[in-house]
Motif scaffolding. Structure first.
Motif, PDB file in Angstrom:
ATOM      1  N   SER A 159      -1.723 -10.879  16.389  1.00  7.92           N
ATOM      2  CA  SER A 159      -1.264  -9.784  17.249  1.00  7.92           C
ATOM      3  C   SER A 159      -1.509  -8.403  16.644  1.00  7.92           C
ATOM      4  CB  SER A 159       0.230  -9.946  17.540  1.00  7.92           C
ATOM      5  OG  SER A 159       0.997  -9.690  16.374  1.00  7.92           O
ATOM      6  N   GLY A 160      -1.990  -8.366  15.404  1.00  7.36           N
ATOM      7  CA  GLY A 160      -2.269  -7.084  14.766  1.00  7.36           C
ATOM      8  C   GLY A 160      -1.090  -6.494  14.013  1.00  7.36           C
ATOM      9  N   ALA A 161      -0.011  -7.251  13.874  1.00 10.98           N
ATOM     10  CA  ALA A 161       1.135  -6.778  13.091  1.00 10.98           C
ATOM     11  C   ALA A 161       0.710  -6.596  11.643  1.00 10.98           C
ATOM     12  CB  ALA A 161       2.281  -7.787  13.183  1.00 10.98           C
ATOM     13  N   LYS A 162       1.443  -5.760  10.924  1.00 15.10           N
ATOM     14  CA  LYS A 162       1.155  -5.525   9.504  1.00 15.10           C
ATOM     15  C   LYS A 162       2.458  -5.526   8.720  1.00 15.10           C
ATOM     16  CE  LYS A 162      -2.840  -2.630  10.527  1.00 15.10           C
ATOM     17  NZ  LYS A 162      -2.768  -2.763  11.968  1.00 15.10           N
ATOM     18  N   LEU A 163       2.376  -6.008   7.497  1.00 17.47           N
ATOM     19  CA  LEU A 163       3.513  -5.968   6.578  1.00 17.47           C
ATOM     20  C   LEU A 163       3.111  -5.089   5.399  1.00 17.47           C
ATOM     21  CD1 LEU A 163       6.263  -6.793   5.481  1.00 17.47           C
ATOM     22  CD2 LEU A 163       5.213  -8.894   4.617  1.00 17.47           C
ATOM     23  N   TYR A 164       3.653  -3.863   5.369  1.00 17.30           N
ATOM     24  CA  TYR A 164       3.391  -2.938   4.273  1.00 17.30           C
ATOM     25  C   TYR A 164       4.329  -3.307   3.132  1.00 17.30           C
ATOM     26  CZ  TYR A 164       0.971  -0.288   7.864  1.00 17.30           C
ATOM     27  OH  TYR A 164       0.106   0.099   8.855  1.00 17.30           O
ATOM     28  N   ASP A 174       4.903  -3.877  -1.483  1.00 21.51           N
ATOM     29  CA  ASP A 174       4.559  -3.798  -2.895  1.00 21.51           C
ATOM     30  C   ASP A 174       4.843  -5.203  -3.425  1.00 21.51           C
ATOM     31  OD1 ASP A 174       4.628  -3.696  -5.663  1.00 21.51           O
ATOM     32  OD2 ASP A 174       5.719  -1.804  -5.746  1.00 21.51           O
ATOM     33  N   PRO A 175       3.810  -5.952  -3.788  1.00 19.24           N
ATOM     34  CA  PRO A 175       3.992  -7.347  -4.168  1.00 19.24           C
ATOM     35  C   PRO A 175       4.968  -7.589  -5.319  1.00 19.24           C
ATOM     36  CG  PRO A 175       1.671  -6.823  -3.914  1.00 19.24           C
ATOM     37  CD  PRO A 175       2.413  -5.543  -3.816  1.00 19.24           C
ATOM     38  N   THR A 176       5.282  -6.552  -6.092  1.00 16.60           N
ATOM     39  CA  THR A 176       6.189  -6.746  -7.231  1.00 16.60           C
ATOM     40  C   THR A 176       7.640  -6.422  -6.892  1.00 16.60           C
ATOM     41  OG1 THR A 176       5.844  -4.489  -8.031  1.00 16.60           O
ATOM     42  CG2 THR A 176       4.331  -6.188  -8.848  1.00 16.60           C
ATOM     43  N   CYS A 177       7.902  -5.888  -5.719  1.00 19.32           N
ATOM     44  CA  CYS A 177       9.246  -5.488  -5.320  1.00 19.32           C
ATOM     45  C   CYS A 177      10.065  -6.712  -4.895  1.00 19.32           C
ATOM     46  CB  CYS A 177       9.149  -4.488  -4.171  1.00 19.32           C
ATOM     47  SG  CYS A 177      10.732  -4.056  -3.458  1.00 19.32           S
ATOM     48  N   PRO A 178      11.286  -6.855  -5.409  1.00 20.70           N
ATOM     49  CA  PRO A 178      12.114  -8.017  -5.047  1.00 20.70           C
ATOM     50  C   PRO A 178      12.352  -8.165  -3.541  1.00 20.70           C
ATOM     51  CG  PRO A 178      13.054  -6.919  -6.949  1.00 20.70           C
ATOM     52  CD  PRO A 178      11.927  -6.043  -6.451  1.00 20.70           C
ATOM     53  N   ALA A 179      12.512  -7.071  -2.832  1.00 19.20           N
ATOM     54  CA  ALA A 179      12.720  -7.169  -1.380  1.00 19.20           C
ATOM     55  C   ALA A 179      11.476  -7.729  -0.689  1.00 19.20           C
ATOM     56  CB  ALA A 179      13.079  -5.805  -0.802  1.00 19.20           C
ATOM     57  N   ASN A 180      10.307  -7.327  -1.162  1.00 12.78           N
ATOM     58  CA  ASN A 180       9.067  -7.857  -0.599  1.00 12.78           C
ATOM     59  C   ASN A 180       8.914  -9.336  -0.914  1.00 12.78           C
ATOM     60  OD1 ASN A 180       7.414  -5.433   0.503  1.00 12.78           O
ATOM     61  ND2 ASN A 180       8.330  -4.731  -1.389  1.00 12.78           N
ATOM     62  N   LEU A 214      -0.662  -8.744   5.125  1.00 11.24           N
ATOM     63  CA  LEU A 214      -0.135  -7.856   4.080  1.00 11.24           C
ATOM     64  C   LEU A 214      -1.016  -6.640   3.841  1.00 11.24           C
ATOM     65  CD1 LEU A 214       0.869 -10.510   1.396  1.00 11.24           C
ATOM     66  CD2 LEU A 214       2.409  -9.221   2.869  1.00 11.24           C
ATOM     67  N   ILE A 215      -0.364  -5.494   3.690  1.00  9.73           N
ATOM     68  CA  ILE A 215      -1.013  -4.269   3.227  1.00  9.73           C
ATOM     69  C   ILE A 215      -0.325  -3.912   1.920  1.00  9.73           C
ATOM     70  CG2 ILE A 215      -1.503  -1.835   3.695  1.00  9.73           C
ATOM     71  CD1 ILE A 215      -2.793  -3.677   5.760  1.00  9.73           C
ATOM     72  N   SER A 258      -2.161  -0.484  -3.912  1.00  8.82           N
ATOM     73  CA  SER A 258      -3.615  -0.269  -3.937  1.00  8.82           C
ATOM     74  C   SER A 258      -4.109   0.525  -2.730  1.00  8.82           C
ATOM     75  CB  SER A 258      -4.343  -1.619  -4.021  1.00  8.82           C
ATOM     76  OG  SER A 258      -4.075  -2.391  -2.876  1.00  8.82           O
ATOM     77  N   GLN A 259      -3.288   0.642  -1.686  1.00  7.03           N
ATOM     78  CA  GLN A 259      -3.675   1.385  -0.484  1.00  7.03           C
ATOM     79  C   GLN A 259      -2.631   2.463  -0.175  1.00  7.03           C
ATOM     80  OE1 GLN A 259      -5.273  -1.000   2.786  1.00  7.03           O
ATOM     81  NE2 GLN A 259      -5.125  -2.785   1.443  1.00  7.03           N
ATOM     82  N   ALA A 260      -2.277   3.217  -1.203  1.00 11.22           N
ATOM     83  CA  ALA A 260      -1.213   4.218  -1.093  1.00 11.22           C
ATOM     84  C   ALA A 260      -1.517   5.270  -0.030  1.00 11.22           C
ATOM     85  CB  ALA A 260      -0.980   4.887  -2.451  1.00 11.22           C
ATOM     86  N   ASP A 261      -2.763   5.704   0.097  1.00  8.88           N
ATOM     87  CA  ASP A 261      -3.117   6.726   1.090  1.00  8.88           C
ATOM     88  C   ASP A 261      -2.861   6.217   2.513  1.00  8.88           C
ATOM     89  OD1 ASP A 261      -3.837   8.491  -0.884  1.00  8.88           O
ATOM     90  OD2 ASP A 261      -5.980   8.019  -0.776  1.00  8.88           O
ATOM     91  N   LEU A 262      -3.220   4.973   2.774  1.00 12.37           N
ATOM     92  CA  LEU A 262      -2.986   4.379   4.084  1.00 12.37           C
ATOM     93  C   LEU A 262      -1.491   4.308   4.390  1.00 12.37           C
ATOM     94  CD1 LEU A 262      -3.850   2.791   6.646  1.00 12.37           C
ATOM     95  CD2 LEU A 262      -3.776   0.735   5.225  1.00 12.37           C
ATOM     96  N   CYS A 263      -0.704   3.873   3.421  1.00 11.06           N
ATOM     97  CA  CYS A 263       0.743   3.754   3.619  1.00 11.06           C
ATOM     98  C   CYS A 263       1.389   5.121   3.851  1.00 11.06           C
ATOM     99  CB  CYS A 263       1.375   3.033   2.432  1.00 11.06           C
ATOM    100  SG  CYS A 263       0.833   1.299   2.320  1.00 11.06           S
ATOM    101  N   ARG A 264       0.948   6.117   3.099  1.00  5.00           N
ATOM    102  CA  ARG A 264       1.454   7.477   3.293  1.00  5.00           C
ATOM    103  C   ARG A 264       1.107   7.992   4.691  1.00  5.00           C
ATOM    104  NH1 ARG A 264       0.750   8.401  -1.959  1.00  5.00           N
ATOM    105  NH2 ARG A 264      -1.439   8.896  -1.777  1.00  5.00           N
ATOM    106  N   ALA A 265      -0.143   7.749   5.103  1.00  2.08           N
ATOM    107  CA  ALA A 265      -0.597   8.210   6.415  1.00  2.08           C
ATOM    108  C   ALA A 265       0.191   7.548   7.548  1.00  2.08           C
ATOM    109  CB  ALA A 265      -2.094   7.932   6.585  1.00  2.08           C
ATOM    110  N   ARG A 266       0.610   6.325   7.366  1.00  7.38           N
ATOM    111  CA  ARG A 266       1.399   5.607   8.384  1.00  7.38           C
ATOM    112  C   ARG A 266       2.871   5.977   8.320  1.00  7.38           C
ATOM    113  NH1 ARG A 266       1.089   4.940  12.317  1.00  7.38           N
ATOM    114  NH2 ARG A 266       2.349   3.117  12.663  1.00  7.38           N
ATOM    115  N   GLY A 267       3.278   6.752   7.301  1.00  7.07           N
ATOM    116  CA  GLY A 267       4.673   7.171   7.199  1.00  7.07           C
ATOM    117  C   GLY A 267       5.590   6.125   6.602  1.00  7.07           C
TER     118      GLY A 267
END
Length: 125
Positions: A50-55, A57-63, A80-81, A85-94
């Protein structure tokens, strides 16, 4: 003790006890995640299609908890995003908190229950 509770406990122990016991906790958590229910696999496939995304940080306990909720097999199918490694994309998506789900253009920060994700994404079993 329920499987998800055991998984969460293993991850919490890994975080609290530090790197010395982290390998032991990770091994225990992995052994608890071997079985994935068919519902979780079908939902993970639906989210991906469906195009969903999960932003995340693989090392974060909540993730780690969010992925553990799906089980070992289904968690490999998640869209997974990696915001490290894709900080610019995550920042741009808010993205301001991780994990954050993006479903149909709407952002949902925080760990979400499996059935909540099914409803949000319109998953029909």
């Amino acid at each position: 003790m329920r499987r998800r509770t055991q998984v969460l406990l293993a991850f919490v122990l890994a975080v609290l006890m530090g790197p010395v016991s982290c390998a032991v906790c990770a091994q225990e958590a992995t052994s608890l995640l071997v079985t994935t229910e068919p519902f979780e696999v079908a939902l993970a496939r639906h989210l991906l299609a469906s195009g969903a995304k999960l932003y995340s940080d693989p090392t974060c306990p909540a993730n780690l908890k969010q992925r553990a909720n799906f089980g070992a097999q289904a968690s490999t199918l998640l869209p997974l995003i990696d915001c490290r490694s894709q900080a610019d994309l995550c920042r741009a998506r808010g993205i301001v908190a991780m994990p954050t789900w993006e479903i149909e253009g709407q952002l949902y920060p925080g760990v979400r229950r499996i059935h909540t994700l099914a409803v949000l994404s319109g998953f029909k079993r």
